[in-house]
Design a protein around this motif. Structure first.
Motif, PDB file in Angstrom:
ATOM      1  N   CYS A  36       0.842  -1.207   0.000  1.00  0.00           N
ATOM      2  CA  CYS A  36       0.000   0.000   0.000  1.00  0.00           C
ATOM      3  C   CYS A  36       0.872   1.249   0.000  1.00  0.00           C
ATOM      4  O   CYS A  36       0.639   2.184  -0.767  1.00  0.00           O
ATOM      5  N   LYS A  37       1.859   1.253   0.878  1.00  0.00           N
ATOM      6  CA  LYS A  37       2.745   2.414   0.973  1.00  0.00           C
ATOM      7  C   LYS A  37       3.493   2.645  -0.329  1.00  0.00           C
ATOM      8  O   LYS A  37       3.662   3.788  -0.768  1.00  0.00           O
ATOM      9  N   LEU A  38       3.924   1.567  -0.972  1.00  0.00           N
ATOM     10  CA  LEU A  38       4.710   1.687  -2.195  1.00  0.00           C
ATOM     11  C   LEU A  38       3.923   2.307  -3.345  1.00  0.00           C
ATOM     12  O   LEU A  38       4.500   3.007  -4.179  1.00  0.00           O
ATOM     13  N   ILE A  39       2.626   2.033  -3.416  1.00  0.00           N
ATOM     14  CA  ILE A  39       1.849   2.572  -4.535  1.00  0.00           C
ATOM     15  C   ILE A  39       0.963   3.745  -4.135  1.00  0.00           C
ATOM     16  O   ILE A  39       0.165   4.219  -4.926  1.00  0.00           O
ATOM     17  N   GLY A  40       1.110   4.217  -2.884  1.00  0.00           N
ATOM     18  CA  GLY A  40       0.395   5.416  -2.457  1.00  0.00           C
ATOM     19  C   GLY A  40      -1.040   5.201  -2.031  1.00  0.00           C
ATOM     20  O   GLY A  40      -1.847   6.124  -2.082  1.00  0.00           O
ATOM     21  N   VAL A  41      -1.380   4.001  -1.585  1.00  0.00           N
ATOM     22  CA  VAL A  41      -2.722   3.707  -1.084  1.00  0.00           C
ATOM     23  C   VAL A  41      -2.673   3.772   0.442  1.00  0.00           C
ATOM     24  O   VAL A  41      -1.717   3.303   1.055  1.00  0.00           O
ATOM     25  N   ASP A  42      -3.719   4.333   1.052  1.00  0.00           N
ATOM     26  CA  ASP A  42      -3.790   4.423   2.511  1.00  0.00           C
ATOM     27  C   ASP A  42      -3.935   3.016   3.099  1.00  0.00           C
ATOM     28  O   ASP A  42      -4.961   2.357   2.885  1.00  0.00           O
ATOM     29  N   PRO A  43      -2.908   2.519   3.839  1.00  0.00           N
ATOM     30  CA  PRO A  43      -2.962   1.160   4.381  1.00  0.00           C
ATOM     31  C   PRO A  43      -4.144   0.925   5.313  1.00  0.00           C
ATOM     32  O   PRO A  43      -4.778  -0.125   5.272  1.00  0.00           O
ATOM     33  N   GLN A  44      -4.476   1.914   6.136  1.00  0.00           N
ATOM     34  CA  GLN A  44      -5.580   1.745   7.072  1.00  0.00           C
ATOM     35  C   GLN A  44      -6.907   1.586   6.336  1.00  0.00           C
ATOM     36  O   GLN A  44      -7.720   0.731   6.673  1.00  0.00           O
ATOM     37  N   ALA A  45      -7.114   2.376   5.307  1.00  0.00           N
ATOM     38  CA  ALA A  45      -8.347   2.284   4.520  1.00  0.00           C
ATOM     39  C   ALA A  45      -8.414   0.940   3.794  1.00  0.00           C
ATOM     40  O   ALA A  45      -9.485   0.315   3.733  1.00  0.00           O
ATOM     41  N   HIS A  46      -7.285   0.501   3.256  1.00  0.00           N
ATOM     42  CA  HIS A  46      -7.260  -0.778   2.537  1.00  0.00           C
ATOM     43  C   HIS A  46      -7.573  -1.942   3.477  1.00  0.00           C
ATOM     44  O   HIS A  46      -8.385  -2.811   3.152  1.00  0.00           O
ATOM     45  N   LEU A  47      -6.948  -1.959   4.659  1.00  0.00           N
ATOM     46  CA  LEU A  47      -7.200  -3.042   5.614  1.00  0.00           C
ATOM     47  C   LEU A  47      -8.637  -2.992   6.126  1.00  0.00           C
ATOM     48  O   LEU A  47      -9.265  -4.042   6.306  1.00  0.00           O
ATOM     49  N   ALA A  48      -9.175  -1.797   6.339  1.00  0.00           N
ATOM     50  CA  ALA A  48     -10.568  -1.673   6.769  1.00  0.00           C
ATOM     51  C   ALA A  48     -11.507  -2.241   5.704  1.00  0.00           C
ATOM     52  O   ALA A  48     -12.486  -2.934   6.023  1.00  0.00           O
ATOM     53  N   ASN A  49     -11.196  -1.974   4.439  1.00  0.00           N
ATOM     54  CA  ASN A  49     -11.994  -2.516   3.337  1.00  0.00           C
ATOM     55  C   ASN A  49     -11.909  -4.046   3.302  1.00  0.00           C
ATOM     56  O   ASN A  49     -12.922  -4.729   3.125  1.00  0.00           O
ATOM     57  N   LEU A  50     -10.702  -4.582   3.470  1.00  0.00           N
ATOM     58  CA  LEU A  50     -10.541  -6.040   3.486  1.00  0.00           C
ATOM     59  C   LEU A  50     -11.369  -6.677   4.593  1.00  0.00           C
ATOM     60  O   LEU A  50     -12.088  -7.655   4.366  1.00  0.00           O
ATOM     61  N   ILE A  51     -11.251  -6.118   5.786  1.00  0.00           N
ATOM     62  CA  ILE A  51     -11.974  -6.680   6.929  1.00  0.00           C
ATOM     63  C   ILE A  51     -13.479  -6.579   6.722  1.00  0.00           C
ATOM     64  O   ILE A  51     -14.220  -7.533   6.986  1.00  0.00           O
ATOM     65  N   ALA A  52     -13.947  -5.454   6.202  1.00  0.00           N
ATOM     66  CA  ALA A  52     -15.379  -5.276   5.948  1.00  0.00           C
ATOM     67  C   ALA A  52     -15.891  -6.303   4.945  1.00  0.00           C
ATOM     68  O   ALA A  52     -16.981  -6.863   5.119  1.00  0.00           O
ATOM     69  N   ARG A  53     -15.105  -6.574   3.913  1.00  0.00           N
ATOM     70  CA  ARG A  53     -15.529  -7.541   2.895  1.00  0.00           C
ATOM     71  C   ARG A  53     -15.556  -8.966   3.442  1.00  0.00           C
ATOM     72  O   ARG A  53     -16.446  -9.743   3.109  1.00  0.00           O
TER      73      ARG A  53
END
Length: 69
Positions: A36-53
């Motif tokens: 996430c950090k390498l491509i400029g995506v917010d890690p917290q938002a990405h993990l929250a999305n994963l957990i929600a799914r």
């Protein structure tokens, strides 16, 4: 308020990454956060999305662990 000091702190820190599979858990989290950090995506938002799914019951085949920019 309870605080940890001295030997208790060192024991807690040692256990956080090394004992009882802590190193494995740390490597799993790092493998999800670092891309996430390498491509400029917010890690917290990405993990929250994963957990929600996962909680919503989305099929595993439709959940991407690696973020897309």
């Amino acid at each position: 308020m309870s605080t940890i000091s001295g030997p208790q702190w060192r024991e807690w820190r040692a256990g956080s990454r090394n004992a009882d599979g802590g190193g494995e858990q740390w490597s799993v989290i790092a493998s999800l956060v670092e891309p996430c950090k390498l491509i400029g995506v917010d890690p917290q938002a990405h993990l929250a999305n994963l957990i929600a799914r996962v909680v919503a019951g989305d099929p595993q085949s439709q959940i991407d662990l690696l973020p897309c920019a």
